[in-house]
Design an enzyme around this catalytic site. Structure first.
Site, PDB file in Angstrom:
ATOM      1  N   ARG A  17      35.244  29.447  47.464  1.00 51.08           N
ATOM      2  CA  ARG A  17      33.983  29.942  46.908  1.00 51.08           C
ATOM      3  C   ARG A  17      34.103  29.810  45.320  1.00 51.08           C
ATOM      4  NH1 ARG A  17      33.334  35.872  48.860  1.00 51.08           N
ATOM      5  NH2 ARG A  17      35.733  35.629  49.168  1.00 51.08           N
ATOM      6  N   THR A  83      47.322  37.669  56.130  1.00 50.53           N
ATOM      7  CA  THR A  83      48.065  38.326  54.949  1.00 50.53           C
ATOM      8  C   THR A  83      49.397  38.995  55.483  1.00 50.53           C
ATOM      9  OG1 THR A  83      46.579  40.172  55.139  1.00 50.53           O
ATOM     10  CG2 THR A  83      46.070  39.026  53.320  1.00 50.53           C
ATOM     11  N   ASN A 178      40.710  49.137  50.674  1.00 47.34           N
ATOM     12  CA  ASN A 178      42.076  48.720  50.538  1.00 47.34           C
ATOM     13  C   ASN A 178      42.024  47.610  49.333  1.00 47.34           C
ATOM     14  OD1 ASN A 178      44.573  47.549  50.635  1.00 47.34           O
ATOM     15  ND2 ASN A 178      44.035  46.289  52.286  1.00 47.34           N
ATOM     16  N   TYR A 374      40.866  14.814   3.957  1.00 50.06           N
ATOM     17  CA  TYR A 374      41.616  14.787   5.195  1.00 50.06           C
ATOM     18  C   TYR A 374      43.024  14.847   5.130  1.00 50.06           C
ATOM     19  CZ  TYR A 374      44.134  13.137   9.226  1.00 50.06           C
ATOM     20  OH  TYR A 374      45.027  13.020  10.387  1.00 50.06           O
TER      21      TYR A 374
HETATM   22  C1  UD1 Z   1      42.284  41.498  52.096  1.00 45.87           C
HETATM   23  C2  UD1 Z   1      42.767  42.606  52.811  1.00 45.87           C
HETATM   24  C3  UD1 Z   1      41.593  43.706  52.534  1.00 45.87           C
HETATM   25  C4  UD1 Z   1      41.543  44.039  51.196  1.00 45.87           C
HETATM   26  C5  UD1 Z   1      41.260  42.827  50.314  1.00 45.87           C
HETATM   27  C6  UD1 Z   1      41.476  43.177  48.837  1.00 45.87           C
HETATM   28  C7  UD1 Z   1      43.798  41.824  55.018  1.00 45.87           C
HETATM   29  C8  UD1 Z   1      43.756  41.627  56.413  1.00 45.87           C
HETATM   30  N1  UD1 Z   1      42.755  42.330  54.400  1.00 45.87           N
HETATM   31  O1  UD1 Z   1      41.245  40.781  52.475  1.00 45.87           O
HETATM   32  O2  UD1 Z   1      41.846  44.896  53.390  1.00 45.87           O
HETATM   33  O3  UD1 Z   1      40.332  44.852  50.878  1.00 45.87           O
HETATM   34  O4  UD1 Z   1      42.192  41.734  50.769  1.00 45.87           O
HETATM   35  O5  UD1 Z   1      41.181  42.165  48.114  1.00 45.87           O
HETATM   36  O6  UD1 Z   1      45.039  41.816  54.459  1.00 45.87           O
HETATM   37  N2  UD1 Z   1      46.379  35.133  51.409  1.00 45.87           N
HETATM   38  C9  UD1 Z   1      47.683  34.105  51.536  1.00 45.87           C
HETATM   39  N3  UD1 Z   1      47.849  33.600  52.845  1.00 45.87           N
HETATM   40  C10 UD1 Z   1      46.944  33.980  53.817  1.00 45.87           C
HETATM   41  C11 UD1 Z   1      45.727  34.707  53.665  1.00 45.87           C
HETATM   42  C12 UD1 Z   1      45.750  35.216  52.413  1.00 45.87           C
HETATM   43  O7  UD1 Z   1      48.251  33.996  50.956  1.00 45.87           O
HETATM   44  O8  UD1 Z   1      47.276  33.351  54.927  1.00 45.87           O
HETATM   45  C13 UD1 Z   1      46.623  35.455  50.046  1.00 45.87           C
HETATM   46  C14 UD1 Z   1      45.146  34.930  49.433  1.00 45.87           C
HETATM   47  O9  UD1 Z   1      45.462  33.993  48.492  1.00 45.87           O
HETATM   48  C15 UD1 Z   1      44.804  36.451  48.364  1.00 45.87           C
HETATM   49  C16 UD1 Z   1      45.212  37.459  49.191  1.00 45.87           C
HETATM   50  O10 UD1 Z   1      46.187  36.908  50.083  1.00 45.87           O
HETATM   51  O11 UD1 Z   1      45.411  36.196  47.120  1.00 45.87           O
HETATM   52  C17 UD1 Z   1      44.189  37.885  49.878  1.00 45.87           C
HETATM   53  O12 UD1 Z   1      43.560  37.347  50.733  1.00 45.87           O
HETATM   54  P1  UD1 Z   1      42.047  37.139  51.152  1.00 45.87           P
HETATM   55  O13 UD1 Z   1      41.823  36.176  52.004  1.00 45.87           O
HETATM   56  O14 UD1 Z   1      41.422  37.359  49.812  1.00 45.87           O
HETATM   57  O15 UD1 Z   1      42.021  38.711  51.918  1.00 45.87           O
HETATM   58  P2  UD1 Z   1      40.538  39.418  52.247  1.00 45.87           P
HETATM   59  O16 UD1 Z   1      40.022  38.710  53.228  1.00 45.87           O
HETATM   60  O17 UD1 Z   1      39.764  39.458  50.960  1.00 45.87           O
END
Ligand code: UD1
Ligand code: CA
Length: 514
Positions: A17, A83, A178, A374
């Site tokens: 995004r 995550t 969270n 200058y």
């Molecule tokens: C996640 C949480 C959610 C929380 C939110 C807070 C989970 C399943 N969900 O959701 O409960 O409220 O963060 O912002 O954990 N990332 C990786 N690898 C991956 C996926 C994500 O490194 O495979 C990193 C992303 O770069 C980011 C962070 O993890 O820095 C969170 O990932 P994001 O996709 O933003 O999670 P949310 O869906 O927002």
């Protein structure tokens, strides 16, 4: 507080995004990248290891992480499977160097630039003292959209974290969310991550499912709830990035005002996170202090200055100036409308004035370059004064050369110093001088030709013009008689020499040679 074994920072996601070539976590906020803020917060709890999980944009993100947190371990997550998967990849990298993790492991997201070290420290302290398997950092937000919801049991304990896409309407209405920051018992976490599945709405391995596993195994889970929920906010697009940037700036300004800095208009003042300000500094409206800028006491900056990596001495005055990688001495004066480029050094009580550009220039104590000049690749000695409209011609089209002006020199207006050249201590140059050879100490250098007058040229060539009438009237009354041939007794004092300048002005009609 016990020292955490590791902080794992998740930064493998692609941040679609943001619609950017640049990885999301590298977007700058108040002078640091988003992940730079997160790493800075992480380092305040002094973990034994920092692990960054990288994936998208890893070629830029990895080196950047190493710069901010030298010695950080980089774990590559090839595909972003959630995550939970990301943390497992991080733990694998940690185990490879430190064995299976014991003690506290903190997990943070790489995109929460307002997260403070003190919050992480408080989370870790609470987690350790309660002897839990998991402590999740939570906050209550007005709009929980997009976040995992904290589901409490009847004893107000944390029963589960349910992702938005998996939530029923009752769960979706919960406003406690969270933050994505956790403290874990490392041994428990390593085991639990082998047991989570991707059987959910997103088909991902959710870190949050570890909470349910802890509960099922009878291990204590807790929440550490903070009131300052903006710390937990992540930037997913550029509008959120701007919102978080404005808030972080507001917080930085408030901190400095509490430390004794006067900020006339916080709404138009921007101060980066790593800037250092002394008490009794005054920032007037429209000031941006960026990078590693340092300002000493009683300095007054503004209005309308942008200073990046600039050191400003005590009591200095800087007005409407753009400066980068420059040093401004104590009580020195800069501006209005000065452009200080990298390598500018201005000594105590010195001056860089209006419409003056400087680069690689060492201007000593009490030396002044007041107007329209200058100054590139130059050295100007103590107490010297450079005349208005002087060009240090440092570039011959092939290479750059230096100019040295000694102490207590006085150079005339509209000079050109053709580098490499040296003007000696106490030397003087006439107006319009082009200095091509070294000027000995104490000498007066002049290079302009003798001024010539073609008497009554205007009356002859422009009869009837206003100029001719004015001249005729003056000549009739004896006013403004031309000086005797050969000029005045000071042929090349700066003021007089500047008259010779009129002879050179190419825009003027040149009189015919008599
Ligand atoms: C996640 C949480 C959610 C929380 C939110 C807070 C989970 C399943 N969900 O959701 O409960 O409220 O963060 O912002 O954990 N990332 C990786 N690898 C991956 C996926 C994500 O490194 O495979 C990193 C992303 O770069 C980011 C962070 O993890 O820095 C969170 O990932 P994001 O996709 O933003 O999670 P949310 O869906 O927002
Ligand atoms: Ca997110």
């Amino acid at each position: 507080m016990d020292r955490p074994t590791a902080v794992i920072v998740l930064a493998a996601g692609n941040g679609t995004r943001m619609k950017s070539k640049l990885s999301k976590v590298l977007h700058p906020v108040c002078g640091r990248s988003m992940i730079g803020h997160v790493l800075t917060a992480a380092l305040t709890v002094d973990p034994e290891y920092v692990v960054a999980v990288v994936g998208h944009g890893r070629d830029e993100v990895g080196p950047h992480v190493r710069q901010t947190a030298p010695g950080a371990l980089l774990a590559v997550q090839e595909s972003q499977d959630g995550t939970g998967h990301a943390v497992r990849v991080g733990l694998d990298a940690l185990s490879a160097v430190a064995g299976s993790p014991e003690g506290t492991v903190v997990v943070m997201a790489g995109d929460t630039p307002l997260m403070e070290g003190s919050t992480i420290a408080a989370l870790v302290a609470e987690h350790g003292s309660a002897g839990r398997a998991v402590t999740v950092l939570t906050g209550e937000v007005p709009d929980p959209h997009g976040y995992g919801r904290i589901i409490r049991d009847e004893h107000d304990g944390v029963a589960a974290i349910v992702e938005e896409k998996d939530a029923d309407p009752q769960q979706a209405a919960v406003r406690e969310i969270n933050s994505g920051v956790f403290a874990f018992d490392g041994a428990f976490l390593a085991d639990a991550l082998t047991r989570i599945t991707n059987d959910n709405a997103k088909g991902e391995y959710y870190l949050t499912d570890v909470v349910g596993l802890a509960r099922a195994g009878g291990r204590p889970v807790g929440a550490f709830r903070i009131d300052d929920v903006m710390q937990t906010e992540g930037a997913n697009d550029r509008a959120q990035l701007a919102g978080l940037g404005a808030e972080l700036n507001r917080r930085i300004l408030t901190r400095w005002m509490r430390e004794g800095v006067t900020i006339t208009d916080p709404a138009t003042t921007w101060v980066d996170a790593d800037v250092v300000l002394a008490p009794d500094v005054t920032l007037l409206p429209g000031v941006q202090l960026l990078g590693a800028t340092v300002v000493a006491e009683d300095a007054v900056i503004g209005p309308d200055c942008t200073l990046k990596d600039v050191e400003v001495g005590a009591g200095a005055r800087v007005v409407r100036t753009h400066g980068e990688l420059a040093v401004i001495g104590e009580r020195a004066n800069v501006g209005p409308f000065s452009y200080l480029r990298p390598g500018t050094y201005l000594g105590a009580d010195g001056k860089i004035g209006t419409f003056v550009e400087t680069k690689n220039a060492r201007i000593a104590d009490r030396a002044k370059v007041p107007h329209l000049s200058y100054v590139g690749d130059a050295e100007i000695g103590e107490g010297s004064n450079i005349g208005a409209g002087t060009i240090f011609a440092n570039y011959d089209g092939v290479a750059k050369h230096r100019t040295t002006v000694g102490r207590e020199a006085r150079t005339g207006s509209n000079n050109t110093f053709v580098a490499p050249v040296r003007i000696g201590d106490g030397a003087v140059t006439g107006g319009g001088t082009v200095v091509r050879r070294d000027v000995p100490p104490g000498a007066l250098a002049v290079s302009a030709g003798q001024q010539r007058h073609l008497e009554e040229w205007v009356l002859r060539k422009r009869p009837g013009s206003a100029a001719a009438e004015a001249a005729a009237a003056a000549l009739a009354t004896g006013d403004g008689e031309p000086a005797p041939a050969g000029g005045t007794s000071h042929p090349a004092a700066p003021e007089v020499a500047s008259e010779t300048h009129s002879e050179r002005q190419s825009g003027e009609p040149q009189p015919p040679i008599a």
